[in-house]
Write a protein that holds these residues in place. Sequence first.
Motif, PDB file in Angstrom:
ATOM      1  N   ALA A  55      40.027  31.000  48.497  1.00  0.00           N
ATOM      2  CA  ALA A  55      40.964  30.517  49.516  1.00  0.00           C
ATOM      3  C   ALA A  55      40.322  29.523  50.469  1.00  0.00           C
ATOM      4  CB  ALA A  55      41.528  31.693  50.308  1.00  0.00           C
ATOM      5  N   VAL A  56      38.998  29.527  50.557  1.00  0.00           N
ATOM      6  CA  VAL A  56      38.307  28.615  51.464  1.00  0.00           C
ATOM      7  C   VAL A  56      37.486  27.581  50.702  1.00  0.00           C
ATOM      8  CG1 VAL A  56      36.223  30.036  51.724  1.00  0.00           C
ATOM      9  CG2 VAL A  56      36.931  28.526  53.595  1.00  0.00           C
ATOM     10  N   GLY A  57      37.195  27.838  49.429  1.00  0.00           N
ATOM     11  CA  GLY A  57      36.441  26.894  48.608  1.00  0.00           C
ATOM     12  C   GLY A  57      37.281  25.688  48.241  1.00  0.00           C
ATOM     13  N   PRO A  58      36.695  24.682  47.593  1.00  0.00           N
ATOM     14  CA  PRO A  58      37.439  23.461  47.240  1.00  0.00           C
ATOM     15  C   PRO A  58      38.668  23.762  46.394  1.00  0.00           C
ATOM     16  CG  PRO A  58      35.083  23.127  46.964  1.00  0.00           C
ATOM     17  CD  PRO A  58      35.277  24.595  47.202  1.00  0.00           C
ATOM     18  N   ARG A  59      39.808  23.231  46.814  1.00  0.00           N
ATOM     19  CA  ARG A  59      41.079  23.475  46.145  1.00  0.00           C
ATOM     20  C   ARG A  59      42.010  22.303  46.437  1.00  0.00           C
ATOM     21  NH1 ARG A  59      40.133  25.459  50.799  1.00  0.00           N
ATOM     22  NH2 ARG A  59      41.747  25.547  52.404  1.00  0.00           N
ATOM     23  N   GLY A  69      56.679  17.940  55.418  1.00  0.00           N
ATOM     24  CA  GLY A  69      57.088  17.597  54.062  1.00  0.00           C
ATOM     25  C   GLY A  69      58.480  17.012  53.971  1.00  0.00           C
ATOM     26  N   ASP A  70      59.336  17.321  54.935  1.00  0.00           N
ATOM     27  CA  ASP A  70      60.705  16.792  54.938  1.00  0.00           C
ATOM     28  C   ASP A  70      60.810  15.451  55.661  1.00  0.00           C
ATOM     29  OD1 ASP A  70      61.636  19.027  53.574  1.00  0.00           O
ATOM     30  OD2 ASP A  70      61.886  20.158  55.441  1.00  0.00           O
ATOM     31  N   SER A  71      59.679  14.987  56.185  1.00  0.00           N
ATOM     32  CA  SER A  71      59.697  13.745  56.947  1.00  0.00           C
ATOM     33  C   SER A  71      59.923  12.546  56.035  1.00  0.00           C
ATOM     34  CB  SER A  71      58.373  13.579  57.700  1.00  0.00           C
ATOM     35  OG  SER A  71      58.285  12.305  58.286  1.00  0.00           O
ATOM     36  N   ALA A  72      60.563  11.537  56.568  1.00  0.00           N
ATOM     37  CA  ALA A  72      60.750  10.282  55.833  1.00  0.00           C
ATOM     38  C   ALA A  72      59.526   9.392  55.977  1.00  0.00           C
ATOM     39  CB  ALA A  72      61.988   9.556  56.344  1.00  0.00           C
ATOM     40  N   GLU A  73      58.616   9.788  56.844  1.00  0.00           N
ATOM     41  CA  GLU A  73      57.417   8.998  57.096  1.00  0.00           C
ATOM     42  C   GLU A  73      56.346   9.310  56.050  1.00  0.00           C
ATOM     43  OE1 GLU A  73      54.339   8.143  60.843  1.00  0.00           O
ATOM     44  OE2 GLU A  73      55.676   9.893  60.840  1.00  0.00           O
ATOM     45  N   GLY A  74      55.547   8.280  55.667  1.00  0.00           N
ATOM     46  CA  GLY A  74      54.416   8.497  54.774  1.00  0.00           C
ATOM     47  C   GLY A  74      54.820   8.798  53.345  1.00  0.00           C
ATOM     48  N   LYS A  75      53.886   9.375  52.583  1.00  0.00           N
ATOM     49  CA  LYS A  75      54.154   9.750  51.191  1.00  0.00           C
ATOM     50  C   LYS A  75      53.302  10.946  50.814  1.00  0.00           C
ATOM     51  CE  LYS A  75      52.621   7.627  47.547  1.00  0.00           C
ATOM     52  NZ  LYS A  75      51.783   8.700  46.974  1.00  0.00           N
ATOM     53  N   TRP A  76      53.650  11.537  49.696  1.00  0.00           N
ATOM     54  CA  TRP A  76      52.912  12.687  49.198  1.00  0.00           C
ATOM     55  C   TRP A  76      51.558  12.244  48.637  1.00  0.00           C
ATOM     56  CZ3 TRP A  76      54.263  17.376  50.508  1.00  0.00           C
ATOM     57  CH2 TRP A  76      55.607  17.664  50.786  1.00  0.00           C
ATOM     58  N   ALA A  77      50.558  13.081  48.850  1.00  0.00           N
ATOM     59  CA  ALA A  77      49.220  12.830  48.304  1.00  0.00           C
ATOM     60  C   ALA A  77      48.575  14.163  47.965  1.00  0.00           C
ATOM     61  CB  ALA A  77      48.344  12.075  49.302  1.00  0.00           C
ATOM     62  N   ASP A  78      47.704  14.141  46.980  1.00  0.00           N
ATOM     63  CA  ASP A  78      46.899  15.323  46.684  1.00  0.00           C
ATOM     64  C   ASP A  78      45.648  15.300  47.543  1.00  0.00           C
ATOM     65  OD1 ASP A  78      48.538  16.578  44.846  1.00  0.00           O
ATOM     66  OD2 ASP A  78      47.781  15.396  43.171  1.00  0.00           O
ATOM     67  N   PHE A  79      45.378  16.429  48.186  1.00  0.00           N
ATOM     68  CA  PHE A  79      44.235  16.578  49.086  1.00  0.00           C
ATOM     69  C   PHE A  79      43.247  17.577  48.489  1.00  0.00           C
ATOM     70  CE2 PHE A  79      46.949  14.605  52.083  1.00  0.00           C
ATOM     71  CZ  PHE A  79      46.231  14.303  53.231  1.00  0.00           C
ATOM     72  N   TRP A  80      41.959  17.264  48.602  1.00  0.00           N
ATOM     73  CA  TRP A  80      40.939  18.287  48.408  1.00  0.00           C
ATOM     74  C   TRP A  80      40.716  18.974  49.751  1.00  0.00           C
ATOM     75  CZ3 TRP A  80      39.255  20.665  44.343  1.00  0.00           C
ATOM     76  CH2 TRP A  80      39.284  20.036  43.099  1.00  0.00           C
ATOM     77  N   CYS A  81      40.829  20.286  49.749  1.00  0.00           N
ATOM     78  CA  CYS A  81      40.656  21.076  50.960  1.00  0.00           C
ATOM     79  C   CYS A  81      39.477  22.028  50.777  1.00  0.00           C
ATOM     80  CB  CYS A  81      41.929  21.867  51.263  1.00  0.00           C
ATOM     81  SG  CYS A  81      43.389  20.817  51.450  1.00  0.00           S
ATOM     82  N   TYR A  82      38.655  22.147  51.817  1.00  0.00           N
ATOM     83  CA  TYR A  82      37.436  22.970  51.748  1.00  0.00           C
ATOM     84  C   TYR A  82      37.036  23.337  53.167  1.00  0.00           C
ATOM     85  CZ  TYR A  82      32.373  23.830  51.145  1.00  0.00           C
ATOM     86  OH  TYR A  82      31.099  24.352  51.170  1.00  0.00           O
TER      87      TYR A  82
END
Length: 414
Positions: free
Chosen positions: A44-48, A71-84
């Motif tokens: 849950a805290v490691g890279p994901r 997520g419902d905002s019209a601003e920006g766009k979706w991106a995949d994030f690495w979280c750690y």
Amino acid sequence: MTLTAPEPTATESTRTIPRFVSVDDHIIEPAGVWQDRLPEKYKAVGPRLERLRVANLQFNGMQYSFDIVDGDSAEGKWADFWCYEDLKVPMRRIITAVGFPPEERTLLPVTYEEMRKGCWDQTARLEDMDVNHTEASLCFPTFPRFCGQTFTEAKDRELALLCVKAYNDWMVEEWCGGAGQGRLIPLIIVPLWDADLAAEEVRRNAARGVRAVTFSEIPPFLDLPSIHTGYWDPFFQACAETDTVINMHIGSSSRMPATSPDAPAGVQATLSFNNAMGSLADWIFSGILVRYPTLKLAYSEGQMGWIPYALERADSVWREFRGWAFDKEAVPEPPSFYFKRQVFACFFRDNFGLKNLTDVGVDNVTFETDYPHSDSTWPDTKQVFTDMVTDLSDEDVYKLARGNAIRMLSLDLD
């Protein structure tokens, strides 16, 4: 987007170009690298990977700034994030740029579906290498950054060490295993916060055939000891004993040369070779190459046009400043001697360097495609290379395209 190999031009058809051994490409890590290997308590805290909506993505110096929006905002766009731990890093088109024209290689946030599949999938990467006249490829990490800085900066060192080992296990067993064996060359990271642990990781992987490790071009920029302190000797000793090449990519100190904090990124991109030049002076006058005469260094993406003058100046300093500027007992030969013996340059576009190849050293130069970054010459690398080497002999062309890389990395090719 599907691309095939370009049709040979008149220039290309007049000469046989050996298939490339690229010493600097990059892997966008697939989702399972760490989640498939970490203990349950760390997942849950490691890279994901997480998919988040991002706006206002900008590049300032070596840092990215952005806003994560609803997520419902019209601003920006979706991106995949690495979280750690507390870190969140969005994927960006400039690091997944292959297949796009230069004007579309932007800071646009991306998802994995929007990337060319060869960025992260082994089968697709091998296909893209075939399209690009490339037999073998050495790939630097992305989320860990060029020398594993991400884990060095982490809070939990136990988890960080597990992450380093998980990455290396994935690199050796999966990315460079199966169909990739012999074509995808393993390049490992080490726990930079402990030189003894780094040495252990070099030896652990050397035992299974790894001959390349990443390292920082200027460790003090990462708040690590300099190479002059003796701190790194266990790591250097392990690399020398196992014939493991130390690869220092531009940016591996998390700082790029710039004239001011508000200078455009184009200034940094133009000056990117400067850290390699500074690092080479560091190594030459440190005496390390004297103490470890079999140790090999590679300046990945550092180019080479700057090398003849840098060596000329270093040799002049060695002759004229012997009384005070360095320990003359530690550096008994001119700096150019150690460069010729132990150091490799790496280029993708450097016509000036090729015009001065004799002064650089034809046996000290390797080639890269930089897939999938914005500097990449894919899928036109063969033509780009051909146009650059028109004045060189077939023997020298072979050395640059693959021969020197094979010798540097002790590869079982040819």
